[in-house]
Write a protein that holds these residues in place. Structure first.
Motif, mmCIF file in Angstrom:
data_model
loop_
_atom_site.group_PDB
_atom_site.id
_atom_site.type_symbol
_atom_site.label_atom_id
_atom_site.label_comp_id
_atom_site.label_asym_id
_atom_site.label_seq_id
_atom_site.Cartn_x
_atom_site.Cartn_y
_atom_site.Cartn_z
ATOM 1 N N ARG A 247 -9.304 3.032 7.872
ATOM 2 C CA ARG A 247 -8.158 2.636 8.693
ATOM 3 C C ARG A 247 -7.140 1.841 7.865
ATOM 4 N NH1 ARG A 247 -12.292 1.733 12.546
ATOM 5 N NH2 ARG A 247 -12.281 -0.520 12.138
ATOM 6 N N GLY A 248 -7.649 0.935 7.022
ATOM 7 C CA GLY A 248 -6.733 0.182 6.171
ATOM 8 C C GLY A 248 -5.978 1.077 5.203
ATOM 9 N N LEU A 249 -6.703 2.038 4.620
ATOM 10 C CA LEU A 249 -6.058 2.971 3.698
ATOM 11 C C LEU A 249 -5.032 3.828 4.424
ATOM 12 C CD1 LEU A 249 -6.010 4.039 0.778
ATOM 13 C CD2 LEU A 249 -7.774 5.694 1.461
ATOM 14 N N ALA A 250 -5.339 4.237 5.640
ATOM 15 C CA ALA A 250 -4.407 5.042 6.427
ATOM 16 C C ALA A 250 -3.123 4.270 6.712
ATOM 17 C CB ALA A 250 -5.065 5.478 7.736
ATOM 18 N N VAL A 251 -3.249 2.995 7.075
ATOM 19 C CA VAL A 251 -2.069 2.167 7.335
ATOM 20 C C VAL A 251 -1.224 2.035 6.071
ATOM 21 C CG1 VAL A 251 -1.301 -0.193 7.833
ATOM 22 C CG2 VAL A 251 -3.054 0.887 9.256
ATOM 23 N N LEU A 252 -1.873 1.777 4.937
ATOM 24 C CA LEU A 252 -1.151 1.602 3.678
ATOM 25 C C LEU A 252 -0.414 2.873 3.267
ATOM 26 C CD1 LEU A 252 -0.458 -0.048 1.149
ATOM 27 C CD2 LEU A 252 -2.617 0.759 0.151
ATOM 28 N N LEU A 253 -1.128 4.011 3.264
ATOM 29 C CA LEU A 253 -0.519 5.259 2.794
ATOM 30 C C LEU A 253 0.541 5.768 3.755
ATOM 31 C CD1 LEU A 253 -3.679 7.085 1.386
ATOM 32 C CD2 LEU A 253 -1.918 5.825 0.129
ATOM 33 N N ALA A 254 0.316 5.603 5.051
ATOM 34 C CA ALA A 254 1.332 6.017 6.016
ATOM 35 C C ALA A 254 2.581 5.156 5.880
ATOM 36 C CB ALA A 254 0.779 5.928 7.433
ATOM 37 N N SER A 255 2.410 3.859 5.588
ATOM 38 C CA SER A 255 3.556 2.971 5.379
ATOM 39 C C SER A 255 4.366 3.422 4.167
ATOM 40 C CB SER A 255 3.086 1.532 5.183
ATOM 41 O OG SER A 255 2.407 1.053 6.320
ATOM 42 N N VAL A 256 3.672 3.742 3.068
ATOM 43 C CA VAL A 256 4.369 4.195 1.859
ATOM 44 C C VAL A 256 5.141 5.484 2.132
ATOM 45 C CG1 VAL A 256 4.033 5.084 -0.479
ATOM 46 C CG2 VAL A 256 2.772 3.066 0.276
ATOM 47 N N THR A 257 4.497 6.418 2.849
ATOM 48 C CA THR A 257 5.157 7.693 3.153
ATOM 49 C C THR A 257 6.402 7.482 3.995
ATOM 50 O OG1 THR A 257 2.993 8.788 3.102
ATOM 51 C CG2 THR A 257 4.810 9.978 4.136
ATOM 52 N N LEU A 258 6.282 6.668 5.043
ATOM 53 C CA LEU A 258 7.427 6.415 5.920
ATOM 54 C C LEU A 258 8.531 5.684 5.170
ATOM 55 C CD1 LEU A 258 8.726 6.555 8.702
ATOM 56 C CD2 LEU A 258 7.471 4.481 9.337
ATOM 57 N N LEU A 259 8.161 4.711 4.341
ATOM 58 C CA LEU A 259 9.165 3.976 3.578
ATOM 59 C C LEU A 259 9.917 4.886 2.607
ATOM 60 C CD1 LEU A 259 7.256 0.655 2.848
ATOM 61 C CD2 LEU A 259 9.463 0.838 4.012
ATOM 62 N N LEU A 260 9.197 5.786 1.933
ATOM 63 C CA LEU A 260 9.856 6.712 1.013
ATOM 64 C C LEU A 260 10.888 7.565 1.739
ATOM 65 C CD1 LEU A 260 7.020 7.982 -1.358
ATOM 66 C CD2 LEU A 260 9.107 6.783 -2.013
ATOM 67 N N LEU A 261 10.518 8.037 2.925
ATOM 68 C CA LEU A 261 11.448 8.882 3.674
ATOM 69 C C LEU A 261 12.628 8.067 4.197
ATOM 70 C CD1 LEU A 261 11.087 11.890 3.934
ATOM 71 C CD2 LEU A 261 10.438 11.580 6.319
ATOM 72 N N LEU A 262 12.391 6.821 4.585
ATOM 73 C CA LEU A 262 13.496 5.968 5.030
ATOM 74 C C LEU A 262 14.447 5.664 3.878
ATOM 75 C CD1 LEU A 262 11.567 3.472 7.350
ATOM 76 C CD2 LEU A 262 13.237 5.196 8.064
ATOM 77 N N VAL A 263 13.900 5.379 2.693
ATOM 78 C CA VAL A 263 14.744 5.152 1.522
ATOM 79 C C VAL A 263 15.546 6.407 1.201
ATOM 80 C CG1 VAL A 263 14.707 4.746 -0.967
ATOM 81 C CG2 VAL A 263 13.308 3.333 0.542
#
Length: 612
Positions: free
Chosen positions: A78-94
């Motif tokens: 669950r922690g890894l999912a939160v981290l990787l999903a955050s990175v993915t969403l941030l990349l797309l927002l940038v």
């Protein structure tokens, strides 16, 4: 006997919600591609493409989390999912913000900016930018953590996943086929929509169509390539007997657009041009960014040559000739010579001690310190001619100036990239820019006054210009490096020194013309075609075309039309067409017919100095 605790279910609902978030961000990015003549067809393709690509964006996070859940720990998963999903969403927002401001996605240019020393610093930014960005990152991570907590007890059901997978596969296959057919037939609505999808990888069917006997409608193929070994110059330089060796001084400003050269904003340069110089009033840089602008200025070549010249560490013949004649080099920048990589291109053979970088503090302070260093260098040795270069940083975003340089008091006090409103704040941002250019002019005045006072104008060739321009939403963009709009490529040029008559020249000139002009004034007898694409400035015909480059495109800038051609791209459907003043054209295909012969000449320019 205690019973084993059941293993927590994998949080599939968490990834379902993230998938929808990525779809929404992708739709926001792609909305600009829904244009006539077929916005509905583009929308259908965009939905299908985003359906598949959103799943691909999320696939690494889902796969790694699933493996962790199976083999390690559900809590760790669950922690890894939160981290990787955050990175993915941030990349797309940038990526969405980069595309909104500049018109391109995260690409090689952006990656180069991130990993090259001095790249991030070159962007400027207010003191509050970094904390604001950090707060946004924390907000995204908090959102994902809250989402995980919310769906933890509702992990989803396996039922329906097979159907969803089938739909995704159909969308992915459908958009592949749609793009391939659109590429074969030059159907621009789909091709344009595909370019709006972040990290889109095109698929072409030319070979398969040929094997199946399908004949696509005839269309011309163009390829602007940056590949192949160099043959530069075509012939060694030759100089006339007793050729003159005047001093050579380049004064180049970051982001200096042409309309800033006025008696009010730049009184020192205006006065110098009136008294001593030759001002070129219709001048364009060879690029919409620093890299290509400086490259074209010194080499006289289009920007597609940047990459092989950097790989081979090949300097321009202008710099090589100056060093061969024993010129004393003194190069000063208020940025870094490593970004862009001028220490590997333009100045690759200049001794390192002769190159001074100053990137400490605001740009206006760096400029003042470097002007002092430049003046000391000019006066240090009168027995050898000097080759001087100064790169000014004051007009670079966020547009630096002290209070005594303010001529537009209604300026935006704090330019924070993360919180500003690009439309509402733009007038204040533009006034910041004008104030920074006025400070630049004050520093130019220090150099020009010194040359005049010491009588050095009789033996010094002086070139004063900008590396590129700067746009302030006149055509929907801010800054540079995004389009070939006049505001991004049109710059001032003032030339002075022995052999340079005074006056104002209104014929169209280019940065690609500067090196041939200087080499002729230095007594080099080779025709410019031996080492450049440009012409001597005063030989430019009124109906000529000019060239400008970005990180991944080369633009034909003609007297009536502009055509931007992506590097290594085939097919006219990939080209952007506009009028010479950036106005839209009614019949794009008719324009391409009119400029066809000139585009063929552009392609020859692109490959003249490759060894075939």
């Amino acid at each position: 006997m205690d019973q084993a605790q059941p293993r927590a279910a994998f949080p599939g609902a968490f990834f379902t919600v993230n998938y929808l978030l990525l779809l929404a961000v992708g739709g926001y990015i792609g909305r600009a591609a829904l244009l006539p003549p077929d916005p509905l067809g583009a929308a259908v393709f965009l939905i299908a493409a985003l359906a598949g690509y959103a799943a691909l964006y999320l696939l690494p996070a889902w796969l790694l989390s699933a493996l962790c859940h199976r083999w390690l720990s559900p809590l760790l998963a669950r922690g890894l999912a939160v981290l990787l999903a955050s990175v993915t969403l941030l990349l797309l927002l940038v990526d969405s913000q980069i595309h909104e401001l500049y018109g391109f996605h995260i690409n090689g240019f952006v990656w180069n900016l991130l990993v090259t020393p001095g790249g991030i610093d070159s962007m400027g930014g207010g003191d509050g930018t970094l904390p604001t960005v950090a707060a946004m990152v924390l907000a995204v991570v908090a959102l994902e953590a809250a989402l995980m907590a919310l769906v933890r007890r509702h992990p989803g059901h396996r039922r329906g996943w097979r159907g969803l997978l089938v739909v995704l596969l159909l969308c992915m296959a459908g958009e592949r086929v749609a793009y391939g057919l659109s590429d074969l037939n030059g159907y621009r609505p789909v091709l344009n929509a595909a370019r709006a999808v972040p990290f889109y990888q095109p698929a072409t069917f030319e070979g398969l169509a040929r094997d199946l006997g399908y004949t696509a409608p005839p269309r011309e193929q163009w390829s602007v390539s940056a590949d192949g070994p160099l043959k530069y110059p075509l012939h060694p330089l030759r100089s006339a007997s007793g050729a003159p060796s005047p001093n050579v001084l380049f004064l180049v400003a970051e982001s200096l657009r042409a309309d800033m050269l006025t008696p009010e904003i730049m009184p020192n340069l205006w006065r110098f041009a009136e008294r001593h110089g030759r001002r070129y009033s219709d001048h364009m840089s060879g690029g919409n960014g620093t890299r290509m602008g400086i490259f074209s200025l010194f080499y006289g070549l289009p920007g597609n040559y940047w990459f092989p010249f950097r790989e081979s560490r090949r300097p321009p013949v202008l710099v090589s000739e100056l060093l061969r004649r024993g010129y004393r080099p003194g190069l000063f920048t208020s940025a870094r010579f490593s970004y862009p990589e001028f220490d590997q291109t333009v100045f690759a053979t200049v001794p390192s001690p002769a190159m001074v970088s100053d990137d400490e503090g605001p740009g206006w302070q760096r400029d003042r310190r470097n002007v002092t260093r430049l003046l000391d260098f000019i006066g240090a040795d009168q027995n050898r001619p000097f080759f001087g270069f100064m790169f000014f940083e004051s007009p670079h975003a966020r547009y630096y100036f002290p209070e005594e340089s303010v001529i537009r008091p209604d300026y935006l006090r704090e330019l924070n990239y993360a919180t500003m409103d690009v439309h509402e704040d733009m007038p204040g941002i533009f006034n910041r820019y004008i104030n920074s250019v006025h400070h630049l002019d004050q520093q130019l005045g220090r150099v020009l006054d010194r040359l005049e006072r010491d009588g050095r104008l009789d033996d010094t060739l002086v070139v004063i210009t900008g590396d590129h321009g700067e746009e302030f939403m006149e055509h929907g963009r801010w800054g540079h490096n995004s389009e070939f709009h006049d505001e991004q490529v049109r710059v001032p040029l003032v030339l002075a020194g022995p052999g340079v008559p005074g006056g104002v020249v209104a014929t169209p000139t280019s940065h690609l013309d500067v090196a041939p002009t200087l080499l002729a004034l230095l007594g080099v007898t080779n025709p410019p075609t031996d080492y450049a694409v440009g012409l001597p400035l005063d030989q430019a015909p009124p109906d000529r075309y000019r060239l400008a480059a970005s990180w991944d495109a080369v633009a034909y800038l003609g007297p009536r039309y502009k055509v931007a051609m992506p590097m290594n791209a085939g097919g006219l459907g990939e080209m952007a067409v506009a009028g010479s003043s950036d106005e839209p054209v009614a019949d794009r295909d008719a324009v391409m017919v009119r400029v066809r012969d000139r585009l063929v000449a552009v392609l020859r320019d692109m490959s003249r100095f490759y060894r075939h």
